[in-house]
Design an enzyme around this catalytic site. Structure first.
Site, PDB file in Angstrom:
ATOM      1  N   ASN A   1       1.036  -0.981   0.052  1.00 14.72           N
ATOM      2  CA  ASN A   1       0.294   0.302   0.094  1.00 14.72           C
ATOM      3  C   ASN A   1       0.681   1.611  -0.458  1.00 14.72           C
ATOM      4  OD1 ASN A   1      -2.581  -1.761  -0.232  1.00 14.72           O
ATOM      5  ND2 ASN A   1      -2.958  -1.385   1.982  1.00 14.72           N
TER       6      ASN A   1
ATOM      7  N   HIS B   1       3.279   2.467   1.879  1.00 17.31           N
ATOM      8  CA  HIS B   1       3.776   3.584   3.409  1.00 17.31           C
ATOM      9  C   HIS B   1       4.095   2.150   4.564  1.00 17.31           C
ATOM     10  CE1 HIS B   1      -1.167   2.184   4.927  1.00 17.31           C
ATOM     11  NE2 HIS B   1      -0.207   1.232   4.634  1.00 17.31           N
TER      12      HIS B   1
ATOM     13  N   CYS C   1       3.084   6.841   7.624  1.00 16.26           N
ATOM     14  CA  CYS C   1       3.748   7.672   7.562  1.00 16.26           C
ATOM     15  C   CYS C   1       4.785   6.328   5.583  1.00 16.26           C
ATOM     16  CB  CYS C   1       5.328   6.757   8.177  1.00 16.26           C
ATOM     17  SG  CYS C   1       7.167   7.837   8.148  1.00 16.26           S
TER      18      CYS C   1
END
Length: 412
Positions: free
Chosen positions: A315, A317, A352
């Site tokens: 995904n 991240h 993040c």
């Protein structure tokens, strides 16, 4: 039987017929008293009355009535050579090859018959993805603790435990036939560009498995509010049934294009609701508020943490398990050496990315940081934030004294 049949092709079996001379000796007998050397195929044979040919002017000439000296070969001999012990000896290289083959076959058969699992965990398929149990509502998978999953104290790390939880969650979706092309997304979620993100994780570790142990992980899902899903895990020792870890988490949906949270569409709800279990959480929710800490209240700060490429999931991240390692980067070494992590509560507030740079802050409560070596139970508050101050994860960890263990290379 194997050896007899194999060697019979190299050592011919003597016939049981008797000598036609009526002396009672069997043909092919190994009586060495009457042995003669085998005739040489290159021996000269002289006919009767043969004379040496005279020479005229240095050349041999034939004489009337003389006979020539001829050589006889085995191919032209009208009578076969008698069967003796010497000329029946086998080709030793072929015999050695046959013996080797016999022993290898016998060894393989012995290993197959003698193999017995010494422990039940030897029957675990390390590549299996588990199975559905309890009327199709619970997913179960076994894991063997590998050498690269343990720490200095020989027990599994908290990251190993969390990776097992994540793996069973994904395999649950896959085994149920709900896995689309996304990372744990259902087909309808994939159509709508939706992904699951975790917002809260609570873990209690009663005992850490050690190298070679086999753990059994059960997981199931339940509804959490109107637009959330709760996933619980129960980890047990596969041999004893002892409970090792309990964990509970809350998940919501996010649009992977806009990176904003989303409600659960009815089409997606129709896919996942049949798998919801109507049960209480495996852990009572820790309702204590997670304290916000900053540079002034933190006892330890670690700056300059950046994701590696391997820290990203599909995904795009950082995987949620990686955050745990970053949080513990700022934990004092005295705690890591003498204490074990027994519980953890995390609140994920922001994702993040690959280019993020983070700070890890830890504040120790419940004891004086100068006496960590003699401290009993210790509690820590944690914060993981970006360089601009935006919070990524808040957390709380609780620690207890480790049980003394034997150190590698020392006498027990």
């Amino acid at each position: 039987m194997v050896a007899t049949s194999a060697t019979s092709s190299f050592f011919p079996v003597p016939s049981s017929s008797l000598d036609p001379n009526g002396k009672g000796n069997k043909i092919g007998s190994t009586n060495l008293a009457g042995l003669n050397s085998a005739p040489n195929s290159g021996r000269m044979k002289v006919k009767p009355n043969a004379q040496a040919p005279p020479k005229i002017n240095g050349k041999k000439v034939g004489l009337p009535g003389s006979v020539d000296i001829v050589r006889t070969d085995t191919e032209t001999s009208s009578h076969p050579a008698p069967r003796t012990f010497i000329n029946q000896l086998p080709d030793w290289s072929m015999l050695l090859a046959a013996i080797t083959t016999i022993f290898l076959a016998a060894e393989k058969q012995w290993m197959m018959l003698d193999w017995k699992p010494r422990r039940s965990d030897m029957l675990v398929d390390p590549f299996g993805i588990g199975r559905i149990v309890q009327d199709g509502l619970v997913f179960r998978q076994n894991f063997s603790i590998r050498s690269y999953e343990i720490g200095a104290d020989r027990s599994a790390s908290i990251e190993t435990v969390m990776n097992h939880l994540q793996e069973t969650a994904l395999n649950h979706v896959k085994t149920a036939g709900l896995l689309g092309d996304g990372f744990g997304s259902t087909p309808e979620m994939f159509k709508k560009n939706l992904i699951w993100v975790v917002t809260r994780m609570q873990v209690v570790v009663d005992k850490y498995p050690t190298w070679g142990d086999v753990v059994e992980v059960d997981t199931w899902v339940s509804q959490s509010g109107k637009n959330g899903m709760r996933r619980d895990w129960l980890v047990r020792d596969c041999n004893t049934g002892e409970t090792l870890t309990r964990a509970s988490s809350v998940w919501v949906m996010m649009n992977k294009l806009t990176r904003r949270l989303s409600k659960i569409p009815e089409e997606v709800r129709g896919e996942i609701e049949p798998y919801f279990v109507n049960s209480d959480p495996v852990l009572a929710e820790d309702s204590r508020k997670l304290t916000k800490i900053d540079d002034k209240t933190a006892d330890y700060v670690r700056s300059g943490l950046t994701p590696r490429w391997s820290d990203l999931d599909v995904n795009q991240h950082v995987n949620n398990v990686k955050y745990i390692g970053w949080i513990l980067e700022s934990a004092p070494v005295g705690i890591m050496e003498r204490q074990k992590l027994k519980s953890m509560t995390l609140e994920y507030r922001r994702e993040c990315g690959r280019d993020s740079v983070l700070q890890s802050l830890t504040a120790v409560t419940g004891c004086d940081i100068g006496n960590l070596a003699t401290a009993g139970d210790v509690e820590c508050q944690h914060l993981l934030r970006l360089q601009d101050g935006a919070e990524v994860v808040r957390g709380r960890t609780e620690w207890s004294s480790k049980t003394p263990t034997t150190t590698w290379g020392t006498a027990p």
